[in-house]
Design an enzyme around this catalytic site. Structure first.
Site, PDB file in Angstrom:
ATOM      1  N   GLY A 242       0.816  -1.213   0.000  1.00 56.63           N
ATOM      2  CA  GLY A 242       0.000   0.000   0.000  1.00 56.63           C
ATOM      3  C   GLY A 242       0.845   1.256   0.000  1.00 56.63           C
TER       4      GLY A 242
ATOM      5  CD  GLU B  35     -15.083   8.170   1.708  1.00 52.56           C
ATOM      6  OE1 GLU B  35     -15.508   8.270   2.883  1.00 52.56           O
ATOM      7  OE2 GLU B  35     -15.486   8.863   0.770  1.00 52.56           O
TER       8      GLU B  35
ATOM      9  N   GLY C 205     -25.214   2.836   6.417  1.00 48.73           N
ATOM     10  CA  GLY C 205     -25.593   2.632   5.030  1.00 48.73           C
ATOM     11  C   GLY C 205     -25.768   3.936   4.280  1.00 48.73           C
TER      12      GLY C 205
END
EC number: 1.2.1.3
Length: 512
Positions: A228, A266, A461
């Protein structure tokens, strides 16, 4: 004995011996350490492979860079057709891909199916956007001139995703990137390698029969944090989209900023629900329950703080505890299960540590114990916890990625909003109220400071049509919805002089 997941993988086209690196359509083993993927359901071994290393990154990125030279010149609606075909392939393999998600991430079947549906939905959304990558025509201050903006493909995009949404997060990025003209290099969580391999194979299947799709439009690197970081450091990846913990995001952002690249982050959420004295309590219990225990509390949008008006707190808590007592916890593949396992022992240990700390800081813990009976052996099953807290103590301000619901009382709405905003994270939020003034106050600039603010629905959600992301330590990124496509493109301002004169801006004059 063959594991049931093998048959599912074969239907998608994954062979008997999955490998960690996809350089476009070419699969190859990594050069790193061995990785054994185990199911959180029962601890069974799902796959063993050799991980990618930072040395694999250059090869993969070079292929993506070459693909970009071709893909950027394909008309955007045609790029949208490529994504439409991916969406159709996902529809065909929806049940199979959901089964892999359940086995690797521990999600109940309906949640896993819902995650794959999100992938299908983002494909549909991206197809529509492929014909709406609009620029602007701007009034020029100079006569005989036209001023305008265009949006061009940005370049290969690096995507780093987490285990809890092992396929959806990639798709939110990849489908928009594809229609914007960008190839994608994906480093998924090492905890869910088969989900990533299956998705890569589905894209390969579509690309094989799509004449304009260059080799390298989609690539995969299954490896650790060093892979990463190598992606984040690579100068040929103008954008890195990273989803995961705040420490991971800080490391990625720092590396990308060091080379003046772009980051779309995020990160953590510490999401709250304010319950006012006018709230519909039955609706509140249902909303809070699933928001707190769905995915065993392992969503970035999971409900972690319940801020309740003192006048209704006792009644709400009584109802909520009764609902928690009846939670169907167990094998996520069984019909009727609502709460599956935590991802691993480390998560279970972190939850137990947080509960002990909450007690030390004055909290009263209800439930929260590990479950050893009537669940598959080898999995980390736990009873979701409710913790009554005297205030927003240090542990409440931290995100523990587990089903812990802290309950705090308040008397005035301004106090509740201050508590709500008084944490480092800023992803999702909600208020339960039948008072329109309270609802509107929550949505003002002085209300919720999160990227998502809901009324009479929980924080957990989101829908594809709305931009998803948050502020503060959540990272400030936005995926899907609205104008999120702009993150995957570069803006060019154009001036066209169609006159026979050469007037300068701001009225400047000069003579030769």
């Amino acid at each position: 004995m063959t594991h049931p997941i093998q048959e599912v993988l074969q239907r998608i086209g994954v062979n008997d011996h999955p490998v960690a690196v996809a350089v476009g359509n070419t699969w190859q083993a990594g050069a790193g350490e061995a990785l054994t993927g185990k199911s959180p359901i029962d601890g069974s071994t799902l796959v063993t492979l050799t991980q990618a290393t930072p040395s694999d990154v250059d090869t993969v990125v070079a292929t993506a860079r070459s693909a970009f030279q071709t893909w950027r010149n394909v008309p955007a609606p045609r790029r949208g057709e490529f994504v439409r075909l991916i969406g159709n392939a996902l529809r065909e393999h929806k049940a199979d891909l959901a089964a892999i998600v359940s086995w690797e991430a521990g999600k109940i079947t309906q949640e896993a199916l819902g995650e794959v549906q999100e992938m299908i939905d983002i494909c549909d959304f991206a197809v529509g956007q492929s014909r709406q990558l609009y620029g602007k025509t701007i009034a020029s201050e100079r006569p005989g001139h036209r001023l305008m903006e265009q949006w061009h493909p940005l370049g290969p995009v690096g995507v780093i995703s987490a285990f809890n949404f092992p396929v959806a997060v990639w798709s939110w990025n990849a489908m928009l990137a594809f229609v914007c003209g960008d190839p994608v290099v994906w480093k998924p969580s090492e905890k869910t390698p088969l989900c990533a391999i299956a998705c890569q194979q589905i894209v390969n299947n579509v690309a094989r029969d799509f004449p304009e799709a260059p080799d390298g439009i989609s690539s995969l690197l299954i490896g650790g944090a060093d892979v990463g970081q190598a992606l984040a450091a690579h100068p040929d990846l103008p954008l890195i989209s990273a989803t995961g913990s705040v420490p991971m995001g800080r490391a990625v952002a720092s590396t990308v900023a060091g080379r003046l690249g772009l980051s779309l982050l995020e990160l953590g959420g510490n999401n709250a629900m304010i319950v006012t004295e006018s709230a519909d309590l039955e609706m509140t219990v249902r909303s809070a329950l699933f928001s707190a225990v769905g995915t065993c509390g392992q969503r970035c949008t999971s409900l972690r703080r319940l801020i309740v008006h003192d006048s209704i707190a006792d009644k709400l808590l009584t109802s909520l505890k009764k609902a928690y007592e009846k939670l169907p916890i167990g094998n996520p593949l069984d019909e009727g299960t609502l709460v599956g396992p935590l991802i691993d022992q480390r998560s279970l240990d972190a939850m137990q540590t947080a509960l002990r700390t909450a007690e030390e800081q004055g909290g009263t813990v209800h439930f929260g114990n590990p479950i050893m009976q009537d669940v598959p052996a080898g999995g980390c099953y736990v009873h979701p916890a409710i913790v009554e807290m005297p205030g927003q103590t240090e542990i409440v301000q931290q995100e523990t990625f587990a089903p812990i619901l802290y309950v705090i009382r308040y008397t005035e709405l301004d106090e509740a909003i201050a508590l709500h905003n008084g944490v480092p994270q800023g992803l999702s939020s909600s208020i339960m109220t039948n008072d329109i003034r309270q609802a509107e106050q929550f949505l003002t600039p002085a209300g919720s400071d999160c990227g998502i603010a809901n009324v009479n629905v929980g924080p957990s959600g989101a829908e594809i049509g709305g931009a998803f992301g948050g502020e503060k330590e959540t990272g400030g990124g936005r995926e899907s919805g609205s104008d999120a496509w702009k993150a995957y493109m570069r803006r060019a301002t154009n001036t066209i002089n169609y006159s026979t004169e050469l007037p300068l801006a701001q009225g400047i004059k000069f003579d030769l």
